[in-house]
Design a protein around this motif. Structure first.
Motif, PDB file in Angstrom:
ATOM      1  N   ASP A 152       0.825  -1.135  -0.051  1.00  0.00           N
ATOM      2  CA  ASP A 152      -0.069  -0.034   0.166  1.00  0.00           C
ATOM      3  C   ASP A 152       0.779   1.328  -0.024  1.00  0.00           C
ATOM      4  OD1 ASP A 152      -2.238  -1.702   0.084  1.00  0.00           O
ATOM      5  OD2 ASP A 152      -2.512  -1.534   2.261  1.00  0.00           O
ATOM      6  N   ALA A 153       2.014   1.325  -0.636  1.00  0.00           N
ATOM      7  CA  ALA A 153       2.657   2.391  -0.792  1.00  0.00           C
ATOM      8  C   ALA A 153       1.993   3.750  -1.135  1.00  0.00           C
ATOM      9  CB  ALA A 153       3.914   2.289  -1.912  1.00  0.00           C
ATOM     10  N   ASP A 154       0.841   3.677  -2.045  1.00  0.00           N
ATOM     11  CA  ASP A 154       0.133   4.617  -2.480  1.00  0.00           C
ATOM     12  C   ASP A 154      -0.920   5.459  -1.295  1.00  0.00           C
ATOM     13  OD1 ASP A 154      -1.456   2.286  -2.547  1.00  0.00           O
ATOM     14  OD2 ASP A 154      -3.007   3.250  -3.798  1.00  0.00           O
ATOM     15  N   LYS A 155      -0.929   4.464  -0.155  1.00  0.00           N
ATOM     16  CA  LYS A 155      -1.704   4.921   1.067  1.00  0.00           C
ATOM     17  C   LYS A 155      -0.861   5.696   2.117  1.00  0.00           C
ATOM     18  CE  LYS A 155      -5.406   1.736   0.109  1.00  0.00           C
ATOM     19  NZ  LYS A 155      -5.997   0.417   0.778  1.00  0.00           N
ATOM     20  N   THR A 156       0.475   5.708   1.663  1.00  0.00           N
ATOM     21  CA  THR A 156       1.627   6.222   2.781  1.00  0.00           C
ATOM     22  C   THR A 156       0.995   7.520   3.496  1.00  0.00           C
ATOM     23  OG1 THR A 156       3.253   5.108   1.810  1.00  0.00           O
ATOM     24  CG2 THR A 156       3.780   7.028   3.392  1.00  0.00           C
ATOM     25  N   GLY A 228       3.986   2.869   3.148  1.00  0.00           N
ATOM     26  CA  GLY A 228       2.994   2.032   3.035  1.00  0.00           C
ATOM     27  C   GLY A 228       2.106   1.584   4.303  1.00  0.00           C
TER      28      GLY A 228
END
Length: 280
Positions: A152-156, A228
């Protein structure tokens, strides 16, 4: 998906790799810590600014030279360093590790080290440590087990905000009735050595503290770093009336906090500090 547990062999390889290899800040930080095990300060000399190293560990003076000197003198001979979770967040890196072996004749220590980088070199360091418990907690979890994969790198950024608000709302402001905004039902895996899983476990522990006249107070959040699904929140407060540093490493899933690894440690009096930078 990236595996972030680094074996001792791979860490040594990182410590001796030429700078031309493209390493993340987290990889560089992990390699620097591995120097305590190998006695080889190459990584420290390659990845730490020799002219600027602001030290927040109260037991070390400023500058990297004293640390390199201790490593090369064999002061840490026999020490084992196993890093379990390594995060890169812009100019910051976070490494959660276990220090064991001949760790100054002490019991094994669970640690979280935080490094700040400038132009690819480490220029500042914070840490927090507590002893490794002799047995799992009431739910059978240890201080280091659990998921190690970064996803979930895009949700960091969203996860960093959620983690900050969780600590701020529930622990700084004491609004524990709002915990449901951050923890889904009782789906909360706890890695603190004395606290059981779930919201019920946390409330029970706080209740036991209260019965014994022990207060755990969070006064201020100093920093939030994450990558993430993992976020570290660094805070200070008081435990049983004494100044304490709290490093809470949180695991998040689908917008909720579902795991907690925490390190709490007393902040020594200023008269014992080897530098003037403070714990934070």
């Amino acid at each position: 998906m990236r595996r972030i547990f680094l074996s001792a062999v791979s860490m040594v390889m990182l410590a001796t790799t030429a700078q031309s290899q493209d390493l993340s800040n987290g990889d560089k930080a992990a390699a620097v810590l591995q120097s305590f095990q190998t006695g080889d300060a190459t990584a420290m000399k390659e990845y730490v600014n020799p002219d600027k190293y602001i030290q927040h560990n109260p037991y070390f003076p400023d500058g990297i030279a004293p640390v390199i000197g201790a490593v090369e003198s064999g002061a840490f001979q026999g020490t084992l360093v196993n890093s379990y979770r390594t995060l890169s967040d812009g100019d910051f890196a976070v490494v959660q590790s276990l220090y064991s072996g001949a760790w100054n004749n002490k019991s094994p220590l669970v640690a979280i080290d935080v490094f700040r980088f400038e132009d690819g070199l480490i220029v500042e360091h914070w840490d927090n440590m507590m002893p490794l418990a002799s047995k799992p907690n009431p739910s059978g979890n240890t201080q280091l087990d659990g998921v190690t994969q970064i996803v979930d790198a895009d949700k960091t950024e969203a996860n960093k905000t959620k983690a900050h608000d969780y600590i701020d709302t529930v622990l700084v402001k004491g609004e524990i009735d709002k915990i449901g905004n951050f923890v889904k039902d009782d789906n909360y895996i706890q890695h603190h050595p004395d606290i059981a899983n779930g919201v019920s476990g946390l409330k029970a522990a706080l209740g036991e503290f209260a019965k014994k006249g022990i207060t755990m107070v969070y006064d201020k959040i100093h920093a939030v770093h994450g990558e993430g699904n993992f976020v570290l929140v660094m805070s200070e407060g008081k435990f049983a009336g004494k100044p304490f540093a709290y490093f809470d490493l949180l695991g998040l899933n689908d917008g909720y906090v579902d795991q907690h690894w925490g390190i709490m440690a007393a902040i020594p009096p200023a008269s014992d500090w080897k530098n003037d930078n403070g714990k934070f």
